[in-house]
Design a protein around this motif. Sequence first.
Motif, PDB file in Angstrom:
ATOM      1  N   ALA A 122       0.781  -1.296  -0.128  1.00  0.00           N
ATOM      2  CA  ALA A 122       0.014  -0.119   0.134  1.00  0.00           C
ATOM      3  C   ALA A 122       0.997   1.423   0.089  1.00  0.00           C
ATOM      4  CB  ALA A 122      -0.922   0.120   1.126  1.00  0.00           C
ATOM      5  N   GLY A 123       1.954   1.074   0.715  1.00  0.00           N
ATOM      6  CA  GLY A 123       2.611   2.459   0.713  1.00  0.00           C
ATOM      7  C   GLY A 123       3.505   2.603  -0.607  1.00  0.00           C
ATOM      8  N   ARG A 124       3.935   1.532  -1.152  1.00  0.00           N
ATOM      9  CA  ARG A 124       4.538   1.656  -2.498  1.00  0.00           C
ATOM     10  C   ARG A 124       3.442   2.203  -3.514  1.00  0.00           C
ATOM     11  NH1 ARG A 124       6.898  -3.202  -1.204  1.00  0.00           N
ATOM     12  NH2 ARG A 124       5.424  -4.301  -2.392  1.00  0.00           N
ATOM     13  N   HIS A 125       2.318   1.841  -3.582  1.00  0.00           N
ATOM     14  CA  HIS A 125       1.264   2.193  -4.330  1.00  0.00           C
ATOM     15  C   HIS A 125       0.901   3.563  -4.036  1.00  0.00           C
ATOM     16  CE1 HIS A 125      -2.235   1.710  -6.972  1.00  0.00           C
ATOM     17  NE2 HIS A 125      -2.925   2.186  -5.875  1.00  0.00           N
ATOM     18  N   ILE A 126       0.848   4.059  -2.713  1.00  0.00           N
ATOM     19  CA  ILE A 126       0.416   5.421  -2.547  1.00  0.00           C
ATOM     20  C   ILE A 126       1.694   6.527  -3.012  1.00  0.00           C
ATOM     21  CG2 ILE A 126       0.506   7.055  -0.712  1.00  0.00           C
ATOM     22  CD1 ILE A 126      -1.373   4.864   0.730  1.00  0.00           C
ATOM     23  N   SER A 127       2.919   5.943  -2.893  1.00  0.00           N
ATOM     24  CA  SER A 127       3.939   6.803  -3.212  1.00  0.00           C
ATOM     25  C   SER A 127       4.007   6.780  -4.959  1.00  0.00           C
ATOM     26  CB  SER A 127       5.411   5.919  -2.864  1.00  0.00           C
ATOM     27  OG  SER A 127       6.380   6.641  -3.165  1.00  0.00           O
ATOM     28  N   GLU A 128       3.657   5.670  -5.630  1.00  0.00           N
ATOM     29  CA  GLU A 128       3.767   5.617  -7.077  1.00  0.00           C
ATOM     30  C   GLU A 128       2.798   6.752  -7.515  1.00  0.00           C
ATOM     31  OE1 GLU A 128       3.305   1.600  -8.374  1.00  0.00           O
ATOM     32  OE2 GLU A 128       5.125   1.190  -7.655  1.00  0.00           O
ATOM     33  N   LYS A 129       1.591   6.818  -6.983  1.00  0.00           N
ATOM     34  CA  LYS A 129       0.514   7.627  -7.343  1.00  0.00           C
ATOM     35  C   LYS A 129       0.745   9.062  -7.143  1.00  0.00           C
ATOM     36  CE  LYS A 129      -2.765   4.855  -8.780  1.00  0.00           C
ATOM     37  NZ  LYS A 129      -3.161   5.092 -10.286  1.00  0.00           N
ATOM     38  N   ALA A 130       1.409   9.378  -5.861  1.00  0.00           N
ATOM     39  CA  ALA A 130       1.740  10.709  -5.457  1.00  0.00           C
ATOM     40  C   ALA A 130       2.864  11.102  -6.596  1.00  0.00           C
ATOM     41  CB  ALA A 130       2.260  10.733  -4.295  1.00  0.00           C
ATOM     42  N   LYS A 131       3.733  10.462  -7.173  1.00  0.00           N
ATOM     43  CA  LYS A 131       4.518  10.564  -7.925  1.00  0.00           C
ATOM     44  C   LYS A 131       4.186  10.943  -9.524  1.00  0.00           C
ATOM     45  CE  LYS A 131       8.785   8.896 -10.346  1.00  0.00           C
ATOM     46  NZ  LYS A 131       9.466   7.859 -10.906  1.00  0.00           N
ATOM     47  N   ASP A 132       3.103  10.323  -9.893  1.00  0.00           N
ATOM     48  CA  ASP A 132       2.396  10.413 -10.902  1.00  0.00           C
ATOM     49  C   ASP A 132       1.711  11.601 -10.931  1.00  0.00           C
ATOM     50  OD1 ASP A 132       3.093   7.678 -12.114  1.00  0.00           O
ATOM     51  OD2 ASP A 132       1.304   6.831 -11.484  1.00  0.00           O
ATOM     52  N   LEU A 133       1.080  11.938  -9.701  1.00  0.00           N
ATOM     53  CA  LEU A 133       0.069  13.289  -9.474  1.00  0.00           C
ATOM     54  C   LEU A 133       1.337  14.707  -9.738  1.00  0.00           C
ATOM     55  CD1 LEU A 133      -2.462  12.443  -6.798  1.00  0.00           C
ATOM     56  CD2 LEU A 133      -2.842  12.817  -9.439  1.00  0.00           C
ATOM     57  N   ARG A 134       2.224  14.312  -9.403  1.00  0.00           N
ATOM     58  CA  ARG A 134       3.411  15.453  -9.220  1.00  0.00           C
ATOM     59  C   ARG A 134       3.837  15.625 -10.694  1.00  0.00           C
ATOM     60  NH1 ARG A 134       5.541  13.100  -4.593  1.00  0.00           N
ATOM     61  NH2 ARG A 134       7.126  11.985  -5.776  1.00  0.00           N
ATOM     62  N   GLU A 135       4.025  14.744 -11.407  1.00  0.00           N
ATOM     63  CA  GLU A 135       4.397  14.737 -12.673  1.00  0.00           C
ATOM     64  C   GLU A 135       3.359  15.321 -13.747  1.00  0.00           C
ATOM     65  OE1 GLU A 135       5.586  10.605 -14.148  1.00  0.00           O
ATOM     66  OE2 GLU A 135       7.329  10.866 -12.871  1.00  0.00           O
TER      67      GLU A 135
END
Length: 67
Positions: free
Chosen positions: A15-28
Amino acid sequence: MMGILDDAKDLADSAGRHISEKAKDLREQASDALDGAKADAKVAKAEAERDSTEAKNEARKAMRDAG
């Protein structure tokens, strides 16, 4: 008991990895949108400068032709 704890830990890590990936995508995506807006503003400025220069040149020509 350890199996349940391991499963819970794996789930939390996932879940932590998934949230981190989504946050990175949103920043991009936000960065891309900002870059696009900046590019649009530069184009608009360049077009306005071009139009202004053309208007000045036309006014100078009209003054020369009238004189």
